[in-house]
Design an enzyme around this catalytic site. Structure first.
Site, PDB file in Angstrom:
ATOM      1  N   GLY A  65      -8.557  22.813 -33.708  1.00  0.00           N
ATOM      2  CA  GLY A  65      -9.360  21.797 -33.031  1.00  0.00           C
ATOM      3  C   GLY A  65      -8.844  21.536 -31.638  1.00  0.00           C
ATOM      4  O   GLY A  65      -7.647  21.299 -31.460  1.00  0.00           O
ATOM      5  N   ASN A 114      -9.249  16.494 -42.648  1.00  0.00           N
ATOM      6  CA  ASN A 114      -9.792  17.810 -42.324  1.00  0.00           C
ATOM      7  C   ASN A 114     -10.864  18.139 -43.351  1.00  0.00           C
ATOM      8  O   ASN A 114     -10.601  18.136 -44.550  1.00  0.00           O
ATOM      9  CB  ASN A 114      -8.689  18.879 -42.361  1.00  0.00           C
ATOM     10  CG  ASN A 114      -9.249  20.285 -42.270  1.00  0.00           C
ATOM     11  OD1 ASN A 114     -10.233  20.529 -41.577  1.00  0.00           O
ATOM     12  ND2 ASN A 114      -8.611  21.221 -42.961  1.00  0.00           N
ATOM     13  N   GLY A 115     -12.078  18.425 -42.888  1.00  0.00           N
ATOM     14  CA  GLY A 115     -13.154  18.748 -43.799  1.00  0.00           C
ATOM     15  C   GLY A 115     -14.435  18.041 -43.403  1.00  0.00           C
ATOM     16  O   GLY A 115     -14.596  17.593 -42.269  1.00  0.00           O
ATOM     17  N   TYR A 136     -11.329  33.909 -40.471  1.00  0.00           N
ATOM     18  CA  TYR A 136     -11.271  33.525 -39.063  1.00  0.00           C
ATOM     19  C   TYR A 136     -10.346  32.360 -38.746  1.00  0.00           C
ATOM     20  O   TYR A 136      -9.505  32.458 -37.863  1.00  0.00           O
ATOM     21  CB  TYR A 136     -12.680  33.192 -38.550  1.00  0.00           C
ATOM     22  CG  TYR A 136     -12.656  32.632 -37.141  1.00  0.00           C
ATOM     23  CD1 TYR A 136     -12.445  33.464 -36.057  1.00  0.00           C
ATOM     24  CD2 TYR A 136     -12.801  31.271 -36.904  1.00  0.00           C
ATOM     25  CE1 TYR A 136     -12.380  32.951 -34.769  1.00  0.00           C
ATOM     26  CE2 TYR A 136     -12.735  30.756 -35.629  1.00  0.00           C
ATOM     27  CZ  TYR A 136     -12.531  31.597 -34.559  1.00  0.00           C
ATOM     28  OH  TYR A 136     -12.457  31.082 -33.296  1.00  0.00           O
ATOM     29  N   CYS A 159     -10.634  20.919 -38.535  1.00  0.00           N
ATOM     30  CA  CYS A 159      -9.571  20.106 -37.966  1.00  0.00           C
ATOM     31  C   CYS A 159      -8.235  20.520 -38.566  1.00  0.00           C
ATOM     32  O   CYS A 159      -8.170  21.319 -39.500  1.00  0.00           O
ATOM     33  CB  CYS A 159      -9.813  18.621 -38.238  1.00  0.00           C
ATOM     34  SG  CYS A 159     -11.381  18.002 -37.598  1.00  0.00           S
TER      35      CYS A 159
END
Length: 512
Positions: free
Chosen positions: A28, A102-103, A260, A2
């Site tokens: 996201g 995020n995570g 990435y 995210c």
């Protein structure tokens, strides 16, 4: 995976938050949300879809205030496509608090039991982010004296949260009437970056983001990364405070961010993502020299877009012609439900189109950022052969992905990973390539860490199965594979909770 973004300014932030989210869209595409603060009130709009689809002019007009947080979501925990799991999440006790995360947490079940049974708080979704919000809210509640909340109360709450919560988390949150808080897990697995600017009156505005690229074009200057275990608090008046809230903090960011997920024009933990990918190309070229008949390769081609810097440097290092053999259609939406192999093939061929003249009669080396499930890689090799390539070799800028990632990257189960239980030769046969080369993990670590010697290590769990938090074992991975992590416990506590989950195929840009 995210993206989070937060602002405390001296001007309306709705458009700035929207623009920042657009720059984080790659992190996201399933849902997006913005919450702004004015006085004691929050103003929220969120929903499923891309940023451009979720927000309309009428929504933006209602997002008033000079501070706010925003989120783009790719589901990792909760497994839901429901708009109910779009972030930020909100609780009204002990104060109005909104939080974006995020995570991914690895002890969600334990935390869920504590929150629901011990702390008597209600969890409405299957999201670990909502659990995290309630843990934070409860720790604040235990520390306040009457109605007074101090900066030390906030930092003490984060300190206790670090002791209880395991996993990866980069968090931004707003506390009604007070300000914005941001904090990062003690390993710094997920990124979180600070920026600031001076307005015309000399006042300082602050911003927090998952990636520095969100500040581009907004006039903000990157200040520094939030340290692992650190918390910062910025009052709505613009006062900045920070404190290290973990005595176990060590910088070990996720290595896959550099391979990435992050945009190449970002800088994370002092490392230029673009330069890291260029350097990956050099070490990958040396591996190609050792393991492939590289003298017979006529052309090097990237699989757009992430692998392009590595592919260009690899070609330059080997003295081989670099060409763009695949053109990406940027207007194809994500394909969610993939009922059969024929549909999967159609999806890949809609997204990538070969330039036949670049393949005909040539020995081709294709370079991609990684090979995960292998379905896309196999189809791309077939497309190259159909376009006239004599031989097709394949190089991955990442090592073999042999284990699931449990810290916020939605990867297939171990049984679905093409490298699971296979040698490199067997992987080449599976994707119908004449040869495959993977980056060495040690070389990948060197390529990134030399750009910032202060990095003390990396989360490399998807490559070697070594999980930093120490609580991921075979039993955990088996439950993860069966899809029962968290779901069983949440259903037990809240049996009326509707299951909105949708099984999706990962035949997207990160599927290779």
């Amino acid at each position: 995976m995210c993206g989070v973004f937060g602002l405390v300014c001296h001007e309306p932030v709705n458009q700035l938050l929207y623009d920042g989210l657009q720059m984080l869209q790659h992190r996201g595409q399933d849902a997006a949300g913005i919450v702004t603060a004015s006085g004691q009130s929050f103003h929220m709009h969120k929903g499923s879809g891309m940023v451009r689809d979720v927000f309309r002019t009428r929504n933006m007009r209602e997002l008033i205030g000079d501070a706010g947080i925003a989120h783009v979501r790719y589901p990792t925990a909760g497994n839901s496509k429901s708009a109910a799991e779009a972030q930020p999440f909100y609780v009204n006790s002990p104060f109005g608090i909104v939080l974006a995360h995020n995570g991914n947490l690895t002890n969600t079940d334990e935390l869920f039991e504590n929150v629901c049974y011990r702390d008597l708080r209600h969890i409405n979704t299957r999201s670990d982010s909502e659990v995290l919000l309630n843990v934070f809210a409860h720790e604040l509640e235990t520390r306040i004296d009457g109605e007074t909340l101090t900066v030390e109360h906030i930092f003490d709450a984060v300190t206790e949260l670090h002791k209880m919560v395991r996993g990866a988390y980069g968090v931004v949150a707003l506390i009604a009437g007070y300000g914005m808080v941001a904090f990062r897990d003690p390993y710094g697995i997920r990124p979180l970056i600070l920026a600031k600017q001076q307005d015309e009156q000399g006042r300082t505005d602050y911003a927090v983001s998952s990636e520095s690229v969100a500040f581009n074009g907004l006039g903000y200057e990157v200040w520094r990364d939030i340290e692992p275990g650190e918390a910062v608090f910025i009052s709505f008046d613009g006062e900045f405070h920070s404190r290290q809230c973990s005595d176990q903090a060590v910088l070990k960011p996720c290595l896959f961010e550099y391979v990435y997920f992050a945009r190449p024009d970002s800088k994370i933990d002092g490392v230029s993502v673009y330069q890291a990918r260029v350097d990956m190309g050099v070490s990958l070229a040396e591996k190609v020299k050792r393991e492939l008949p590289w003298e017979e390769i006529d052309v090097v081609m990237p699989i757009p877009d992430t692998s392009r810097p590595s592919a260009m440097e690899l070609a330059h290092h080997l003295g081989i012609t670099y060409r763009e053999g695949f053109i990406k259609n940027r207007y194809i939406g994500r394909t969610f439900i993939m009922p059969g192999q024929a549909v999967r093939k159609k999806s890949v061929r809609q997204k990538l189109s070969p330039v036949a003249s670049e393949f005909k009669g040539k020995n081709v080396l294709l370079v991609d950022d990684s090979i995960v499930r292998g379905t896309t890689s196999r189809e791309i090799v077939e497309m190259a052969r159909d376009a006239g390539a004599k031989k097709v070799y394949f190089a991955s800028a990442a090592p073999e992905v042999r284990y699931p990632n449990v810290y916020g990257i939605d990867m297939p189960t171990r049984e679905e990973l093409i490298a699971n239980g296979r040698s490199v030769e067997e992987i080449a046969a599976e994707i119908s390539a004449d040869g495959v080369v993977f980056q060495d993990l040690d070389e990948l670590i060197v390529a990134v860490s030399k750009l910032n010697p202060k990095i003390q290590g990396f989360d490399t769990s998807c490559f070697n199965g070594k999980y930093l938090t120490g609580d991921v074992d075979e039993a955990y991975l088996e439950k993860l594979a069966s899809g029962k992590v968290s779901a069983e416990l949440i259903q037990k506590v809240n049996p009326t909770l509707v299951d909105h989950s949708v099984r999706v195929d990962d035949n997207q840009d990160d599927d290779e």
